[in-house]
Every structure is written in structure tokens, then in C-alpha cells.
Design a protein around this motif. Structure first.
Motif, PDB file in Angstrom:
ATOM      1  N   GLU A   1     -89.559  14.424 -68.724  1.00  0.00           N
ATOM      2  CA  GLU A   1     -89.275  14.403 -67.360  1.00  0.00           C
ATOM      3  C   GLU A   1     -89.642  12.840 -66.571  1.00  0.00           C
ATOM      4  O   GLU A   1     -90.953  12.303 -67.135  1.00  0.00           O
ATOM      5  CB  GLU A   1     -89.835  15.415 -66.390  1.00  0.00           C
ATOM      6  N   GLU A   2     -88.887  12.030 -65.721  1.00  0.00           N
ATOM      7  CA  GLU A   2     -89.600  11.034 -65.096  1.00  0.00           C
ATOM      8  C   GLU A   2     -90.186  11.151 -63.969  1.00  0.00           C
ATOM      9  O   GLU A   2     -90.169  11.916 -63.224  1.00  0.00           O
ATOM     10  CB  GLU A   2     -88.281  10.277 -64.887  1.00  0.00           C
ATOM     11  N   TYR A   3     -91.490  10.427 -64.139  1.00  0.00           N
ATOM     12  CA  TYR A   3     -92.392  10.230 -63.324  1.00  0.00           C
ATOM     13  C   TYR A   3     -92.997   8.906 -62.794  1.00  0.00           C
ATOM     14  O   TYR A   3     -93.594   8.342 -63.887  1.00  0.00           O
ATOM     15  CB  TYR A   3     -93.600  11.400 -63.452  1.00  0.00           C
ATOM     16  N   GLU A   4     -92.608   8.128 -61.745  1.00  0.00           N
ATOM     17  CA  GLU A   4     -93.055   6.953 -61.568  1.00  0.00           C
ATOM     18  C   GLU A   4     -92.864   5.942 -62.516  1.00  0.00           C
ATOM     19  O   GLU A   4     -93.908   5.265 -62.763  1.00  0.00           O
ATOM     20  CB  GLU A   4     -94.391   6.898 -61.189  1.00  0.00           C
ATOM     21  N   GLY A   5     -91.585   6.169 -63.356  1.00  0.00           N
ATOM     22  CA  GLY A   5     -91.034   5.235 -64.190  1.00  0.00           C
ATOM     23  C   GLY A   5     -91.685   5.450 -65.560  1.00  0.00           C
ATOM     24  O   GLY A   5     -91.539   4.571 -66.381  1.00  0.00           O
ATOM     25  N   ASN A   6     -92.316   6.655 -65.817  1.00  0.00           N
ATOM     26  CA  ASN A   6     -92.864   7.057 -66.952  1.00  0.00           C
ATOM     27  C   ASN A   6     -92.134   8.483 -67.656  1.00  0.00           C
ATOM     28  O   ASN A   6     -91.716   9.145 -66.917  1.00  0.00           O
ATOM     29  CB  ASN A   6     -94.404   7.500 -66.993  1.00  0.00           C
TER      30      ASN A   6
END
Length: 130
Positions: A34-39
Motif C-alpha cells: 500500500e502506498e503511503y507518502e510515496g513509500n
């Protein structure tokens, strides 16, 4: 989503060179990302412990700063856990979270709490205008 710093002088890569494997060891098989702030963070969609609904964890990388551990523990409501007959699993869930965070960050629960308090106290956005 909470972000945790590493202990001074330590990095996420040193503490958990195989972060995906460490997550699986504590919580169960990684079922996706899952993507979170580009990570891209790892998702455990069906955790081993019945107290957890879902777990999202991984490295939060920032330019010019040390990586942090980003984690979200999604838990079932206590009433549902008890109703399903898994009340005894609640203690194991707390231990798994604390042991995982200690291994990966090198910080115990008290140290993590103190760090979170300091970050809130130091946040200029939270200071009311006088």
C-alpha cells in the motif's frame, strides 16, 4: 499511521535488514503493498493473531533524513474479540506489537512514548496563537 524513529546511531536497515520477513515473523504473511507518502508499505491482510484486522508496515523514507518505521495496526473492537472467544489473544497482540517495535526501532515502549511526547511538544503547528 504512526511513524517511529530508530534509536540514536541505528538505522532501519541495520535493525531489520529483511523488514518484510520480520513483519511476517510477527504478524503473518504479507498479502500486498500500500502506498503511503510515496513509500510502498507491506500489508498483512489476514494477520495470524485474531485481534488484528489488518496491519500495514514498512519504511518511510525521507530525503536527507533517517528512515522511519511507518506502522498502522488495525484492530477489531474489544467486544467483537471477546464475542469470538479470542480474549486471550489480546495479550499476545500487545506483546507482538511491542516486541516487533523494539526489534525494529531498538526502542522500548517507554522510550517510544517519550519520543512521541517530545515530537508533539516540539511541533510548532500545535502551539496556539497568543
Amino acid at each position: 499511521m504512526k511513524e517511529y524513529k530508530m534509536r540514536r546511531g541505528e538505522t532501519l536497515d541495520e535493525n531489520a535488514p529483511d523488514l518484510k520477513g520480520t513483519i511476517e515473523e510477527y504478524f503473518g504473511s504479507v498479502t500486498g503493498t500500500e502506498e503511503y507518502e510515496g513509500n510502498d508499505l507491506y500489508v498483512v491482510g489476514d494477520p495470524d493473531n485474531p485481534v488484528f484486522e489488518r496491519i500495514v508496515a514498512g519504511a518511510a523514507t525521507y530525503s536527507g533524513k533517517k528512515d522511519k518505521l511507518a506502522v498502522h495496526f488495525e484492530e477489531k473492537p474489544a467486544a467483537q474479540v471477546i464475542e469470538e472467544g479470542h480474549a486471550d489473544a489480546a495479550e499476545d497482540a500487545v506483546s507482538a506489537k511491542n516486541d516487533f517495535l523494539l526489534e525494529v526501532t531498538g526502542r522500548d515502549a517507554k522510550s517510544r512514548r517519550d519520543s512521541m511526547k517530545r515530537s508533539v511538544e516540539d511541533d510548532p503547528d500545535d502551539v496556539p496563537n497568543a
